[in-house]
Design a protein around this motif. Structure first.
Motif, mmCIF file in Angstrom:
data_model
loop_
_atom_site.group_PDB
_atom_site.id
_atom_site.type_symbol
_atom_site.label_atom_id
_atom_site.label_comp_id
_atom_site.label_asym_id
_atom_site.label_seq_id
_atom_site.Cartn_x
_atom_site.Cartn_y
_atom_site.Cartn_z
ATOM 1 N N LEU A 134 7.122 1.138 6.049
ATOM 2 C CA LEU A 134 6.440 1.137 7.339
ATOM 3 C C LEU A 134 6.448 -0.254 7.964
ATOM 4 O O LEU A 134 6.734 -0.414 9.160
ATOM 5 N N MET A 135 6.148 -1.275 7.172
ATOM 6 C CA MET A 135 6.110 -2.627 7.724
ATOM 7 C C MET A 135 7.503 -3.115 8.123
ATOM 8 O O MET A 135 7.656 -3.811 9.131
ATOM 9 N N ARG A 136 8.517 -2.751 7.376
ATOM 10 C CA ARG A 136 9.884 -3.132 7.780
ATOM 11 C C ARG A 136 10.243 -2.506 9.116
ATOM 12 O O ARG A 136 10.867 -3.146 9.980
ATOM 13 N N SER B 142 0.840 -1.194 0.000
ATOM 14 C CA SER B 142 0.000 0.000 0.000
ATOM 15 C C SER B 142 0.880 1.251 0.000
ATOM 16 O O SER B 142 2.101 1.171 0.028
ATOM 17 N N SER B 143 0.234 2.404 0.013
ATOM 18 C CA SER B 143 0.984 3.658 0.102
ATOM 19 C C SER B 143 1.520 3.899 1.506
ATOM 20 O O SER B 143 2.362 4.770 1.707
ATOM 21 N N GLY B 144 1.017 3.127 2.481
ATOM 22 C CA GLY B 144 1.463 3.329 3.855
ATOM 23 C C GLY B 144 0.926 4.597 4.487
ATOM 24 O O GLY B 144 1.462 5.072 5.487
ATOM 25 N N THR C 37 2.046 10.250 6.230
ATOM 26 C CA THR C 37 2.887 9.379 5.421
ATOM 27 C C THR C 37 4.340 9.548 5.809
ATOM 28 O O THR C 37 4.693 10.467 6.563
ATOM 29 N N ASP C 38 5.178 8.664 5.303
ATOM 30 C CA ASP C 38 6.600 8.772 5.628
ATOM 31 C C ASP C 38 7.244 9.883 4.811
ATOM 32 O O ASP C 38 6.890 10.118 3.650
ATOM 33 N N VAL C 39 8.192 10.549 5.404
ATOM 34 C CA VAL C 39 8.983 11.552 4.684
ATOM 35 C C VAL C 39 9.754 10.813 3.594
ATOM 36 O O VAL C 39 10.485 9.873 3.863
ATOM 37 N N GLY D 191 10.594 6.359 16.032
ATOM 38 C CA GLY D 191 11.681 6.662 15.103
ATOM 39 C C GLY D 191 11.294 6.628 13.645
ATOM 40 O O GLY D 191 12.154 6.778 12.774
ATOM 41 N N TYR D 192 9.999 6.460 13.362
ATOM 42 C CA TYR D 192 9.559 6.442 11.969
ATOM 43 C C TYR D 192 9.275 7.864 11.511
ATOM 44 O O TYR D 192 8.563 8.614 12.187
#
Length: 470
Positions: free
Chosen positions: A142-144, A52-54, A132-134, A111-112
């Protein structure tokens, strides 16, 4: 094949190591006195969250406040319910929206790198709400991160290549799971069981039964989405609902399987069908609802047309990066060239790309991708309460049994058109958060099989994991 009774079991057995299962384990593991085991069918095959897009929707986060965005959990819930029309599911929707801000901020605090996607407008959302992640690397990142975090807990065992094939019943009560591993089936006792597997979108028989009206969509989910847990729950007297709803996409690029960004229409992109006609107000429909509209078009496809400004605004999303890498997007230098591709005269092509009143007008050069409809995952599933407990036909909780992820009924309502961007991860992570927190703080009856002496030492997660891999 028979199942052997063994004398070791965790306090909590989690079926599925995707978004919901991992979040359940992370939160339950906050209680160091609990032993938690996550049984994953196959990390090699992946999970829907990882592809997914996370993007995590939440209303009222500190990230929104810093960006000057006025939002709240209640506004978030009301917009989901406005789209789905599913008032019966209001308690679950409100519970998920209530925990979403704390959950997103907790993930960030591990830390994400999270930011609110101010550049990610979506149909049905009055304000930017997706987090969302930078760097926009998507759900795989995200899952990792979360699985890596899970590995730091000594009271958690993550058991891969260990599909659960059934539930253990003891005097009519769910008391464990049956795992198929290393060529044999074994019964694993547990005080609580969380069903957190993907939906049934890769089960052709169930798709034909419940989603036959979708025709022959492109399948964009993972191979492990076979709906196994639905059968187990129904055998226990549990119910399913909204089985005709799915997470669809009207953004699948023909012959490539990649997807263009849902933000493109908000930057002026238009859809033109194979007859050269505009057929929809592109901003008014989410990508799941758009799939049904595309299904009704000639050839079940349409040209998504945009320009350099729209591409610049979206190209850093993981979806557009994949499209560009696959050469799924064609550059069209002039209006005349666009007209030739669409088999129109120039004036017809000009009319086709003319902006609606108040919308941004596209400028040449243009970019074009032919898109069709696809099915990503399902939204129908098991009936639960706001605490994630599986309910029987009389709406009573089935003791020790919880559900989330693709196992539980989702947030789209009875139709795929009711799905809003991010609903899948909100439901998966949110139910994992709710159930995991409850298990960490409440009493969990530890499984005590009859073959174990009362004074036998308690197994740690490390010992349990070693036992599973013999």
């Amino acid at each position: 094949m028979t199942a052997d009774l063994i004398d070791v079991g965790p306090d909590i057995a989690i079926v599925g190591g995707g978004a919901c299962g991992v979040m359940t384990a992370l939160r339950a593991a906050q209680n160091p006195d609990l032993v938690v085991a996550v049984f994953e069918k196959s990390t090699r095959e992946g999970c829907n969250a990882a592809i997914s897009s996370g993007s995590l929707p939440a209303g009222g986060t500190r990230f929104q406040r810093l960006a000057g965005i006025d939002d709240s959990p209640q506004k978030h819930a009301e917009e989901i319910l406005a789209a789905s029309g599913d008032e019966e599911w209001r308690p679950i929707v409100e519970a998920l929206c209530a925990v979403a801000p704390a959950m997103v901020e907790w993930i960030a605090d591990t830390g994400y790198p999270i930011e609110v996607g101010t550049d990610m407008p979506r149909a049905g959302m009055s304000v930017p709400r997706l987090h969302t992640d930078v760097g926009r690397q998507g759900g795989g990142r995200l899952m990792r991160h979360l699985r890596g975090l899970l590995g730091s807990y000594p009271n958690v065992a993550f058991v891969d290549e260990a599909p659960i094939v059934g539930l253990v019943m003891d005097a009519g009560v769910v008391s464990g799971v049956v795992v198929n591993q290393n060529g044999r089936r074994q019964r694993i006792g547990a005080g609580a069981i969380m069903l957190a597997v993907d939906g049934f979108a890769n089960n052709p028989a169930l798709v034909r039964e419940y989603l036959g009206d979708l025709g022959n969509p492109y399948y964009g989910g993972v191979s492990t989405s076979t709906g196994d847990a639905l059968t187990w729950v129904q055998r226990l007297g549990g119910r399913v609902r909204n089985m005709g709803a799915g997470l669809r996409s009207g953004l699948v690029v023909v012959d490539h399987g990649t997807r263009v960004s849902p933000a493109l229409p908000f930057h002026g992109a238009v859809l033109v069908n194979a007859n050269g006609q505009r057929f929809v107000d592109e901003e008014r429909h989410g990508y799941s609802a758009m799939a049904g509209i595309l299904q009704g078009q000639p050839g079940e496809r349409a040209a998504m047309i945009f320009d350099a400004t729209a591409l610049a605004a979206t190209r850093e999303s993981e979806m557009m990066r994949e499209c560009l890498a696959a050469r799924a997007i064609r550059e069209v230098a002039t209006l005349a060239e666009l007209a030739a591709l669409l088999r129109l005269d120039v004036e017809q092509a000009r009319e086709a790309v003319t902006a609606r009143p108040g919308r941004r007008q596209l400028r040449q050069p243009f970019y074009l991708a032919w898109v069709t409809h696809g099915l990503l995952t399902t939204q129908g599933g098991v009936v639960i309460d706001a605490q994630g407990r599986v309910l029987d036909s009389a709406d009573r909780p089935i003791p020790h049994l919880y559900a989330g992820g693709g196992t539980a009924c989702g947030l789209a309502g009875p139709s795929s058109d009711g799905y809003l961007s991010g609903n899948g991860l909100l439901s998966a992570f949110g139910l994992g958060w709710i159930v995991g927190n409850a298990l960490a703080s409440g009493p969990v009856g530890r499984f005590a099989p009859p073959v174990r002496a009362a004074d036998q030492p308690r197994r740690s997660a490390t010992a349990f994991s070693k036992e599973r891999h013999r």
